[in-house]
Every structure is written in structure tokens, then in C-alpha cells.
Design a protein around this motif. Structure first.
Motif, PDB file in Angstrom:
ATOM      1  N   MET A   1      22.294 -23.813 -21.817  1.00 42.73           N
ATOM      2  CA  MET A   1      22.471 -23.122 -20.555  1.00 42.73           C
ATOM      3  C   MET A   1      21.607 -23.736 -19.461  1.00 42.73           C
ATOM      4  O   MET A   1      21.284 -23.089 -18.485  1.00 42.73           O
ATOM      5  N   SER A   2      21.270 -25.013 -19.617  1.00 38.14           N
ATOM      6  CA  SER A   2      20.391 -25.634 -18.637  1.00 38.14           C
ATOM      7  C   SER A   2      21.024 -25.694 -17.256  1.00 38.14           C
ATOM      8  O   SER A   2      20.342 -25.513 -16.251  1.00 38.14           O
ATOM      9  N   SER A   3      22.338 -25.923 -17.163  1.00 39.89           N
ATOM     10  CA  SER A   3      22.960 -26.011 -15.837  1.00 39.89           C
ATOM     11  C   SER A   3      22.946 -24.658 -15.133  1.00 39.89           C
ATOM     12  O   SER A   3      22.743 -24.593 -13.910  1.00 39.89           O
ATOM     13  N   GLU A   4      23.157 -23.567 -15.871  1.00 41.54           N
ATOM     14  CA  GLU A   4      23.130 -22.238 -15.274  1.00 41.54           C
ATOM     15  C   GLU A   4      21.728 -21.896 -14.768  1.00 41.54           C
ATOM     16  O   GLU A   4      21.552 -21.358 -13.687  1.00 41.54           O
ATOM     17  N   LEU A   5      20.731 -22.226 -15.576  1.00 43.13           N
ATOM     18  CA  LEU A   5      19.355 -21.954 -15.178  1.00 43.13           C
ATOM     19  C   LEU A   5      18.962 -22.814 -13.978  1.00 43.13           C
ATOM     20  O   LEU A   5      18.305 -22.333 -13.047  1.00 43.13           O
ATOM     21  N   ALA A   6      19.382 -24.081 -13.967  1.00 43.11           N
ATOM     22  CA  ALA A   6      19.085 -24.969 -12.845  1.00 43.11           C
ATOM     23  C   ALA A   6      19.706 -24.431 -11.556  1.00 43.11           C
ATOM     24  O   ALA A   6      19.072 -24.439 -10.500  1.00 43.11           O
ATOM     25  N   ALA A   7      20.946 -23.931 -11.637  1.00 39.49           N
ATOM     26  CA  ALA A   7      21.607 -23.376 -10.451  1.00 39.49           C
ATOM     27  C   ALA A   7      20.845 -22.164  -9.925  1.00 39.49           C
ATOM     28  O   ALA A   7      20.693 -21.993  -8.711  1.00 39.49           O
ATOM     29  N   LEU A   8      20.348 -21.341 -10.819  1.00 40.94           N
ATOM     30  CA  LEU A   8      19.578 -20.164 -10.414  1.00 40.94           C
ATOM     31  C   LEU A   8      18.289 -20.582  -9.704  1.00 40.94           C
ATOM     32  O   LEU A   8      17.940 -20.032  -8.648  1.00 40.94           O
ATOM     33  N   VAL A   9      17.600 -21.568 -10.241  1.00 42.71           N
ATOM     34  CA  VAL A   9      16.354 -22.047  -9.623  1.00 42.71           C
ATOM     35  C   VAL A   9      16.649 -22.626  -8.238  1.00 42.71           C
ATOM     36  O   VAL A   9      15.933 -22.341  -7.265  1.00 42.71           O
ATOM     37  N   ARG A  10      17.723 -23.428  -8.122  1.00 43.50           N
ATOM     38  CA  ARG A  10      18.093 -24.005  -6.812  1.00 43.50           C
ATOM     39  C   ARG A  10      18.436 -22.915  -5.803  1.00 43.50           C
ATOM     40  O   ARG A  10      18.082 -23.026  -4.627  1.00 43.50           O
ATOM     41  N   ARG A  11      19.146 -21.883  -6.262  1.00 43.83           N
ATOM     42  CA  ARG A  11      19.556 -20.787  -5.375  1.00 43.83           C
ATOM     43  C   ARG A  11      18.338 -20.138  -4.726  1.00 43.83           C
ATOM     44  O   ARG A  11      18.385 -19.654  -3.601  1.00 43.83           O
ATOM     45  N   TYR A  12      17.221 -20.116  -5.433  1.00 42.01           N
ATOM     46  CA  TYR A  12      16.001 -19.506  -4.893  1.00 42.01           C
ATOM     47  C   TYR A  12      15.063 -20.544  -4.278  1.00 42.01           C
ATOM     48  O   TYR A  12      13.888 -20.288  -4.067  1.00 42.01           O
ATOM     49  N   GLY A  13      15.595 -21.743  -4.009  1.00 42.34           N
ATOM     50  CA  GLY A  13      14.827 -22.745  -3.284  1.00 42.34           C
ATOM     51  C   GLY A  13      13.965 -23.652  -4.149  1.00 42.34           C
ATOM     52  O   GLY A  13      13.194 -24.445  -3.630  1.00 42.34           O
ATOM     53  N   GLY A  14      14.104 -23.573  -5.435  1.00 38.32           N
ATOM     54  CA  GLY A  14      13.296 -24.405  -6.316  1.00 38.32           C
ATOM     55  C   GLY A  14      13.868 -25.797  -6.497  1.00 38.32           C
ATOM     56  O   GLY A  14      15.029 -26.056  -6.206  1.00 38.32           O
ATOM     57  N   VAL A  15      13.028 -26.691  -6.959  1.00 39.38           N
ATOM     58  CA  VAL A  15      13.436 -28.055  -7.276  1.00 39.38           C
ATOM     59  C   VAL A  15      13.508 -28.168  -8.796  1.00 39.38           C
ATOM     60  O   VAL A  15      12.552 -27.814  -9.494  1.00 39.38           O
ATOM     61  N   VAL A  16      14.620 -28.661  -9.258  1.00 43.50           N
ATOM     62  CA  VAL A  16      14.866 -28.704 -10.706  1.00 43.50           C
ATOM     63  C   VAL A  16      14.577 -30.093 -11.248  1.00 43.50           C
ATOM     64  O   VAL A  16      15.028 -31.102 -10.714  1.00 43.50           O
ATOM     65  N   ARG A  17      13.823 -30.122 -12.324  1.00 43.43           N
ATOM     66  CA  ARG A  17      13.600 -31.345 -13.104  1.00 43.43           C
ATOM     67  C   ARG A  17      13.851 -30.971 -14.563  1.00 43.43           C
ATOM     68  O   ARG A  17      12.982 -30.410 -15.224  1.00 43.43           O
ATOM     69  N   SER A  18      15.039 -31.226 -15.025  1.00 46.18           N
ATOM     70  CA  SER A  18      15.422 -30.836 -16.384  1.00 46.18           C
ATOM     71  C   SER A  18      14.958 -31.869 -17.397  1.00 46.18           C
ATOM     72  O   SER A  18      15.089 -33.073 -17.189  1.00 46.18           O
ATOM     73  N   ALA A  19      14.416 -31.369 -18.468  1.00 43.42           N
ATOM     74  CA  ALA A  19      13.999 -32.232 -19.581  1.00 43.42           C
ATOM     75  C   ALA A  19      14.247 -31.460 -20.877  1.00 43.42           C
ATOM     76  O   ALA A  19      13.784 -30.330 -21.024  1.00 43.42           O
ATOM     77  N   PRO A  20      14.996 -32.040 -21.800  1.00 45.34           N
ATOM     78  CA  PRO A  20      15.248 -31.336 -23.056  1.00 45.34           C
ATOM     79  C   PRO A  20      13.960 -31.141 -23.846  1.00 45.34           C
ATOM     80  O   PRO A  20      13.163 -32.070 -23.991  1.00 45.34           O
ATOM     81  N   ALA A  21      13.750 -29.927 -24.315  1.00 44.25           N
ATOM     82  CA  ALA A  21      12.539 -29.622 -25.071  1.00 44.25           C
ATOM     83  C   ALA A  21      12.844 -29.483 -26.565  1.00 44.25           C
ATOM     84  O   ALA A  21      11.973 -29.683 -27.393  1.00 44.25           O
ATOM     85  N   VAL A  22      14.078 -29.137 -26.883  1.00 40.34           N
ATOM     86  CA  VAL A  22      14.458 -28.914 -28.276  1.00 40.34           C
ATOM     87  C   VAL A  22      15.792 -29.598 -28.521  1.00 40.34           C
ATOM     88  O   VAL A  22      16.685 -29.553 -27.679  1.00 40.34           O
TER      89      VAL A  22
END
Length: 130
Positions: A1-22
Motif C-alpha cells: 500500500m505504499s502508493s496509497e500512503l504516499a498519496a496521503l502524505v503528498r495530500r498533506y504537503g509532505g515529500v515522499v521518499r519511498s524505500a522498501p523496508a520488508v
């Protein structure tokens, strides 16, 4: 669900840097599943406990690779199927399997054991799939 979470962070003005942890890596379970299929061919009262969706999927996919999926599905249907929560339930539904028992939210081992408390396990063969 990384894309959904990234969209939520962007919607609130955040900058997304995705990195797989698992990362899930499949295990070679061919021999284990072959042994399981062999045991299913002998008469017994069975209880099958599915803790994870990934485990349920891995078991059923390997059974299919071995040409044993119909036997495994029919045997699971004859036994008691227990799911720890929604993920194994969804995985089982893909194969037409419906759990007889399921743990309540928050789907921990405690809720699983509570759901199973009424089961008679005396002389039953119990399979736990993680």
C-alpha cells in the motif's frame, strides 16, 4: 500500500521518499507440501489453522504446482478451517474455501485461541500454516 500512503502524505504537503523496508521471499516448500499431501490421503479428523494470507497462498500455490490442488482443497473442506483474521480468509476464499472459525479483531494469537476454545482437538491432526 505504499502508493496509497504516499498519496496521503503528498495530500498533506509532505515529500515522499519511498524505500522498501520488508521483502517477502518465498521458501522452497515443495517437500513439506508433498509430505502434507501424503498425510491428507490417510483418514483423520483434521483442523487446519491459517495464521497468514501469505502462508495460505504459498501452500495452495505449491499444491497446484504439484498437481494436487483438488485433493488439498477437498481435504481442507472436509476438515475444520480456522483463520486468524481477514488476510488468510481472503486467500482461502480465492480457492473456494470458507473458514469455519475466525479470530476476532485485533486478530492476535489470544483471539485465535479464544475462537478455538470450543474445538475438541483430542485425537485430531492439527496443521498450522504460517
Amino acid at each position: 500500500m505504499s502508493s496509497e500512503l504516499a498519496a496521503l502524505v503528498r495530500r498533506y504537503g509532505g515529500v515522499v521518499r519511498s524505500a522498501p523496508a520488508v521483502r517477502e521471499a518465498p521458501l522452497d516448500c515443495a517437500d513439506i507440501v508433498a509430505d502434507f499431501v501424503t498425510r491428507l490421503q490417510s483418514p483423520a479428523r483434521r483442523v487446519h489453522v491459517f495464521l497468514t494470507g501469505a502462508g495460505a497462498t504459498a501452500l495452495l500455490q505449491e499444491a497446484e504446482r504439484q498437481g494436487q490442488l483438488p485433493l488439498v482443497v477437498e481435504s481442507l473442506k472436509r476438515g475444520t478451517i480456522v483463520a486468524r483474521g481477514p488476510k488468510p480468509t481472503v486467500a482461502l476464499h480465492r480457492y473456494g474455501l470458507i473458514p469455519n472459525l475466525s479470530a476476532a479483531s485485533p486478530y492476535t494469537s489470544s483471539q485465535l485461541l479464544e475462537a478455538m476454545s470450543g474445538l475438541d482437538l483430542m485425537n485430531a491432526e492439527v496443521t498450522v500454516v504460517h
